[in-house]
Motif scaffolding. Structure first.
Motif, PDB file in Angstrom:
ATOM      1  N   TYR A 143       1.743  -2.266   4.934  1.00 55.87           N
ATOM      2  CA  TYR A 143       2.555  -3.111   4.345  1.00 55.87           C
ATOM      3  C   TYR A 143       1.859  -4.232   3.610  1.00 55.87           C
ATOM      4  CZ  TYR A 143       6.172  -1.242   7.148  1.00 55.87           C
ATOM      5  OH  TYR A 143       7.145  -0.151   7.883  1.00 55.87           O
ATOM      6  N   HIS A 144       0.376  -4.016   3.549  1.00 56.31           N
ATOM      7  CA  HIS A 144      -0.289  -5.071   2.873  1.00 56.31           C
ATOM      8  C   HIS A 144      -0.156  -5.134   1.265  1.00 56.31           C
ATOM      9  CE1 HIS A 144      -3.092  -6.542   6.204  1.00 56.31           C
ATOM     10  NE2 HIS A 144      -1.894  -5.856   6.625  1.00 56.31           N
ATOM     11  N   LYS A 145      -0.249  -6.181   0.578  1.00 55.61           N
ATOM     12  CA  LYS A 145      -0.310  -5.996  -0.968  1.00 55.61           C
ATOM     13  C   LYS A 145      -1.728  -6.001  -1.209  1.00 55.61           C
ATOM     14  CE  LYS A 145       3.884  -7.126  -1.849  1.00 55.61           C
ATOM     15  NZ  LYS A 145       4.662  -8.386  -1.928  1.00 55.61           N
ATOM     16  N   PRO A 146      -2.221  -5.339  -2.648  1.00 57.34           N
ATOM     17  CA  PRO A 146      -3.404  -5.208  -2.930  1.00 57.34           C
ATOM     18  C   PRO A 146      -4.329  -6.530  -2.544  1.00 57.34           C
ATOM     19  CG  PRO A 146      -1.967  -4.215  -4.392  1.00 57.34           C
ATOM     20  CD  PRO A 146      -1.213  -4.947  -3.432  1.00 57.34           C
ATOM     21  N   HIS A 147      -3.828  -7.858  -2.899  1.00 59.21           N
ATOM     22  CA  HIS A 147      -4.540  -8.812  -2.997  1.00 59.21           C
ATOM     23  C   HIS A 147      -4.981  -9.137  -1.509  1.00 59.21           C
ATOM     24  CE1 HIS A 147      -1.694 -11.927  -1.128  1.00 59.21           C
ATOM     25  NE2 HIS A 147      -0.943 -11.216  -1.762  1.00 59.21           N
ATOM     26  N   GLU A 148      -4.164  -8.580  -0.481  1.00 59.90           N
ATOM     27  CA  GLU A 148      -4.887  -8.683   0.868  1.00 59.90           C
ATOM     28  C   GLU A 148      -5.676  -7.688   1.501  1.00 59.90           C
ATOM     29  OE1 GLU A 148      -0.508 -10.350   2.613  1.00 59.90           O
ATOM     30  OE2 GLU A 148      -0.776  -8.252   2.123  1.00 59.90           O
ATOM     31  N   LEU A 149      -6.409  -6.944   0.510  1.00 64.07           N
ATOM     32  CA  LEU A 149      -7.259  -5.790   0.990  1.00 64.07           C
ATOM     33  C   LEU A 149      -8.733  -6.338   0.501  1.00 64.07           C
ATOM     34  CD1 LEU A 149      -5.235  -2.726  -0.384  1.00 64.07           C
ATOM     35  CD2 LEU A 149      -5.354  -3.822   2.025  1.00 64.07           C
ATOM     36  N   SER A 150      -9.638  -5.809   0.950  1.00 64.35           N
ATOM     37  CA  SER A 150     -11.006  -5.713   0.501  1.00 64.35           C
ATOM     38  C   SER A 150     -11.267  -4.630  -0.834  1.00 64.35           C
ATOM     39  CB  SER A 150     -12.014  -5.373   1.561  1.00 64.35           C
ATOM     40  OG  SER A 150     -12.087  -3.884   1.857  1.00 64.35           O
TER      41      SER A 150
ATOM     42  N   VAL B 135       0.975  -1.361  -0.057  1.00 65.21           N
ATOM     43  CA  VAL B 135      -0.060  -0.006  -0.003  1.00 65.21           C
ATOM     44  C   VAL B 135       0.640   1.288   0.015  1.00 65.21           C
ATOM     45  CG1 VAL B 135      -1.259   1.392   1.641  1.00 65.21           C
ATOM     46  CG2 VAL B 135      -1.966  -0.900   1.013  1.00 65.21           C
ATOM     47  N   TYR B 136       1.920   1.123   0.848  1.00 66.73           N
ATOM     48  CA  TYR B 136       2.818   2.685   0.831  1.00 66.73           C
ATOM     49  C   TYR B 136       3.501   2.706  -0.413  1.00 66.73           C
ATOM     50  CZ  TYR B 136       6.585   5.638   1.799  1.00 66.73           C
ATOM     51  OH  TYR B 136       7.591   6.638   1.459  1.00 66.73           O
ATOM     52  N   GLN B 137       3.948   1.588  -0.972  1.00 63.28           N
ATOM     53  CA  GLN B 137       4.752   1.795  -2.438  1.00 63.28           C
ATOM     54  C   GLN B 137       3.646   2.093  -3.274  1.00 63.28           C
ATOM     55  OE1 GLN B 137       5.889  -2.202  -2.062  1.00 63.28           O
ATOM     56  NE2 GLN B 137       8.371  -1.543  -1.678  1.00 63.28           N
ATOM     57  N   ASN B 138       2.408   1.906  -3.278  1.00 61.46           N
ATOM     58  CA  ASN B 138       1.523   2.231  -4.519  1.00 61.46           C
ATOM     59  C   ASN B 138       1.265   3.787  -4.369  1.00 61.46           C
ATOM     60  OD1 ASN B 138      -0.138   0.296  -6.415  1.00 61.46           O
ATOM     61  ND2 ASN B 138       0.431  -0.893  -4.744  1.00 61.46           N
ATOM     62  N   VAL B 139       1.396   4.239  -3.272  1.00 57.53           N
ATOM     63  CA  VAL B 139       0.853   5.517  -3.112  1.00 57.53           C
ATOM     64  C   VAL B 139       2.253   6.504  -3.232  1.00 57.53           C
ATOM     65  CG1 VAL B 139      -0.080   7.445  -1.376  1.00 57.53           C
ATOM     66  CG2 VAL B 139      -1.278   5.210  -1.388  1.00 57.53           C
ATOM     67  N   ALA B 140       3.315   5.798  -2.955  1.00 58.45           N
ATOM     68  CA  ALA B 140       4.641   6.855  -2.922  1.00 58.45           C
ATOM     69  C   ALA B 140       5.017   6.746  -4.402  1.00 58.45           C
ATOM     70  CB  ALA B 140       5.516   5.902  -2.257  1.00 58.45           C
ATOM     71  N   LEU B 141       4.720   5.672  -5.252  1.00 54.58           N
ATOM     72  CA  LEU B 141       4.990   5.799  -6.660  1.00 54.58           C
ATOM     73  C   LEU B 141       4.430   6.903  -7.337  1.00 54.58           C
ATOM     74  CD1 LEU B 141       5.322   2.002  -7.371  1.00 54.58           C
ATOM     75  CD2 LEU B 141       7.172   3.573  -7.604  1.00 54.58           C
ATOM     76  N   GLY B 142       3.256   7.166  -7.101  1.00 55.19           N
ATOM     77  CA  GLY B 142       2.467   8.321  -7.766  1.00 55.19           C
ATOM     78  C   GLY B 142       3.137   9.664  -7.633  1.00 55.19           C
ATOM     79  N   LEU B 143       3.875   9.906  -6.272  1.00 58.53           N
ATOM     80  CA  LEU B 143       4.428  11.365  -5.892  1.00 58.53           C
ATOM     81  C   LEU B 143       5.839  11.085  -6.496  1.00 58.53           C
ATOM     82  CD1 LEU B 143       3.483  10.867  -2.075  1.00 58.53           C
ATOM     83  CD2 LEU B 143       2.763  12.723  -3.815  1.00 58.53           C
TER      84      LEU B 143
END
Ligand SMILES: Nc1ncnc2c1ncn2[C@@H]1O[C@H](COP(=O)(O)OP(=O)(O)OP(=O)(O)O)[C@@H](O)[C@H]1O
Ligand SMILES: [Mg+2]
Length: 219
Positions: A131-138, A95-103
């Motif tokens: 630290y969760h990956k997308p497949h671990e999220l609802s 999750v952190y990396q997904n948002v950080a990459l956009g920045l």
């Protein structure tokens, strides 16, 4: 902020958009509705200049589809946040990396990125999923992470293509309430949806009805 002047964008005369004329102002909340294949996604793609018109002109702030260069596109995209039905998170990043990459992509200073991501994850109530990956999220959590990513760059406009398409009704309503809050703070929101239940949750909105490539009514 965004204007369409007699815009045509057809795909070998099968679907697309025809004769589109409208202006969207700063702070508007606009719903695009209409049957499948009517042209809603095409209209959104024209707004962020993912496709260019065959005829007519799309203007987004200082950029025109008539003369935008490859060099300008990233600058335009930094003013636009995007949400999709299928979330489009990077599956192998947390999750952190997904948002950080956009920045990083928007050239934010590296020293500020961690704080900015933390602020956004807290705001959207997904900080515990750091630290969760997308497949671990609802589905609802995935869309809130996608929204954190979209809003982190402080866009002037949020474009959302059926963002509730994979969410259950309760979670959909929560998402649209969030979008309304974001709109209230000054960001224009343009959202394609089939769902009138969702539309009616927003106190003040504009509605574009699209049918067979044309905007048949606009408020
Ligand atoms: N790149 C493309 N090449 C050829 N045809 C396309 C392309 N993109 C869209 N179309 C056609 O244009 C029409 C409008 O597509 P669009 O995706 O804008 O519809 P939509 O209103 O978003 O539908 P849905 O509700 O199913 O998402 C469709 O008939 C589609 O097949
Ligand atoms: Mg679509």
């Amino acid at each position: 902020m965004i204007s369409f002047k007699d815009v045509y964008c057809t795909f070998e005369d099968r679907g697309g958009i025809k004769e589109a004329n409208f202006t969207i102002n700063a702070g508007d909340f606009v719903f695009l509705t209409g049957p499948s294949g009517a042209g809603k996604s095409t209209l959104l793609r024209l707004m962020y200049m993912d496709v260019v018109p065959d005829k007519g002109e799309v203007v987004f702030q200082q950029y025109s589809s008539r003369n935008i260069s490859r060099h300008d596109l990233p600058y335009l995209r930094r003013k636009v946040g995007m949400l999709f039905q299928d979330f489009r998170l990077l599956p192998d990043r947390n999750v952190y990396q997904n948002v950080a990459l956009g920045l990083y992509a928007a050239n934010y200073k590296a020293a500020n990125i961690r704080d900015r991501v933390e602020e956004m994850l807290e705001k959207l109530d997904v900080a515990d999923k750091w630290y969760h990956k997308p497949h671990e999220l609802s589905g609802g959590e995935k869309q809130r992470v996608a929204l954190a990513r979209a809003l982190a760059i402080e866009p002037r406009v949020l474009l959302a293509d059926e963002p509730t398409g994979n969410l259950d009704p309760r979670v959909s309503i929560e998402l649209v309430k969030l979008l309304y809050q974001i709109n209230q703070s000054g960001t224009s929101v343009i959202m394609a949806t089939h769902d009138y239940d969702i539309i009616n949750r927003v106190p003040k909105y504009r509605l574009f009805q699209i049918s067979k490539s044309k905007i048949v009514s606009a408020t």
